[in-house]
Design an enzyme around this catalytic site. Structure first.
Site, short mmCIF file in Angstrom:
data_model
loop_
_atom_site.label_atom_id
_atom_site.label_comp_id
_atom_site.label_asym_id
_atom_site.label_seq_id
_atom_site.Cartn_x
_atom_site.Cartn_y
_atom_site.Cartn_z
N HIS A 168 0.70 -0.92 -0.31
CA HIS A 168 0.19 -0.02 -0.16
C HIS A 168 0.52 1.53 0.27
O HIS A 168 0.18 2.09 -0.03
CB HIS A 168 -1.05 -0.23 1.07
CG HIS A 168 -2.06 -1.19 1.22
ND1 HIS A 168 -3.11 -0.77 0.14
CD2 HIS A 168 -2.19 -1.90 2.14
CE1 HIS A 168 -3.75 -1.81 0.54
NE2 HIS A 168 -3.61 -2.80 1.40
N ARG A 228 6.28 -7.81 3.83
CA ARG A 228 4.72 -7.35 3.11
C ARG A 228 5.26 -7.06 1.33
O ARG A 228 5.17 -5.95 1.44
CB ARG A 228 3.84 -6.20 3.54
CG ARG A 228 2.37 -7.04 2.79
CD ARG A 228 1.17 -6.89 3.52
NE ARG A 228 1.34 -5.63 3.69
CZ ARG A 228 -0.25 -4.53 4.58
NH1 ARG A 228 -0.78 -5.69 4.42
NH2 ARG A 228 -0.48 -3.98 4.23
N ASP A 255 16.77 -11.57 -2.82
CA ASP A 255 18.20 -11.12 -3.70
C ASP A 255 18.66 -9.44 -2.76
O ASP A 255 20.34 -9.31 -2.23
CB ASP A 255 18.03 -10.86 -4.76
CG ASP A 255 18.04 -11.46 -5.67
OD1 ASP A 255 18.17 -13.16 -4.87
OD2 ASP A 255 18.49 -11.85 -6.89
N GLU A 284 -7.17 -12.48 3.76
CA GLU A 284 -7.64 -11.67 4.40
C GLU A 284 -9.59 -11.74 4.22
O GLU A 284 -10.22 -10.73 3.89
CB GLU A 284 -7.18 -10.53 3.44
CG GLU A 284 -6.03 -10.07 4.12
CD GLU A 284 -5.07 -9.30 3.33
OE1 GLU A 284 -4.87 -7.87 3.15
OE2 GLU A 284 -4.23 -9.76 1.87
N ASP A 308 -8.95 -5.77 5.60
CA ASP A 308 -9.50 -6.35 4.21
C ASP A 308 -10.99 -7.53 4.58
O ASP A 308 -11.87 -7.83 3.82
CB ASP A 308 -8.50 -6.89 3.49
CG ASP A 308 -7.91 -6.23 3.09
OD1 ASP A 308 -8.46 -5.64 1.96
OD2 ASP A 308 -6.94 -5.42 2.77
#
Length: 265
Positions: free
Chosen positions: A48, A73, A87, A151, A177
């Site tokens: 977000h 996240r 990586d 969610e 959510d």
């Protein structure tokens, strides 16, 4: 040089409940400050918040110098993004909006090298300390943490199957959510939403799988701890800043704080 141990995964096996917060400002300076505030972990939100990989690395570097651990996240269950973030040095990943066991298996496989998954192989990157961790390709899988976010009611219903997927270290209930998917958008404290959250954590506890959640204030997060959540988060750097600003302004202007906290963080 050896690969650092994944502290977050180690904490999941302890009796205490780690407490974290979200990073929403996209600022390395703020992330570093929050890392010194006393939280066990901080969640870099790439879902977000407009953070790309180079910005994420700067935030990882800032948090690395603090006592806090970092969870990233991801924007989505996307193997290309998983590869780039791993990586870049992330060890613990949170995958948003996992709906079923097949999506859970893809998430785990994207974090593992061939033999256990399909993560692309590169030798010299930040994750391997630029090639200085000589056994990185053999050891990396062991120290990667996978958290899957559930969610929706459909995802919670699929929890028993998702929990059986090998390589899942923890689940995370997304209350915002979930409430929206239950036609209770913004009503995280509604009894129906809280009942669904309680059923989800109970199902995780029955399977000995750690489950986490985020809340807006100490009272709500305290209720989550009482329900049996293994790790929790409270608010975000942005919400902490804004709530403190509003509190100070209200005090200076002699205004009562009439805003009702819905539980949104």
């Amino acid at each position: 040089m050896t690969l650092p141990k994944n502290r977050f995964k180690q904490w999941l096996g302890e009796s205490r409940v780690p407490v974290g917060t979200w990073l929403m400002t996209a600022s390395p300076n703020v992330a570093e400050a929050i890392g010194f505030a006393g939280f066990d972990y901080v969640v870099l939100d790439m879902e977000h918040v407009p953070v790309d990989v180079p910005q994420a690395i700067a935030i990882m570097q800032a948090v690395a110098g603090t006592p806090a651990d970092l969870v990233v996240r991801l924007p989505w269950n996307d193997p290309v993004m998983v590869k780039r973030v791993l990586d870049s040095g992330a060890q613990t990943l949170m995958f948003p909006y996992i709906q079923n066991a097949e999506e859970a298996r893809q998430a785990v496989a994207s974090t593992r090298y061939p033999g256990r998954g399909f993560r692309g192989v590169a030798a010299v990157h930040r994750g391997s300390r630029y090639g200085m961790v000589k056994d990185y390709l053999k050891e990396a899988d062991r120290e990667i943490g996978v958290i899957l976010q559930l969610e929706t009611p459909e995802a919670v219903a699929a929890l028993p199957e998702i929990a059986e997927v090998e390589g899942v270290d923890a689940l995370f209930i997304g209350p915002g959510d979930l409430s929206a998917a239950m036609d209770r958008i913004g009503e995280i404290r509604h009894p129906e939403v809280q009942d669904a959250i309680g059923e989800a954590v109970a199902a995780c506890r029955a399977r000995d799988l750690p489950c986490g959640i985020v809340g807006a204030d100490p009272a709500l997060v305290g209720e989550y701890i009482a329900k049996g959540f293994a790790f929790v988060a409270i608010g975000s750097d942005m919400s902490l800043m804004m709530s403190r600003a509003q509190e100070y302004l209200a005090a200076l202007r002699g205004e009562a704080d009439t805003q009702e906290n819905s539980g949104v963080y």
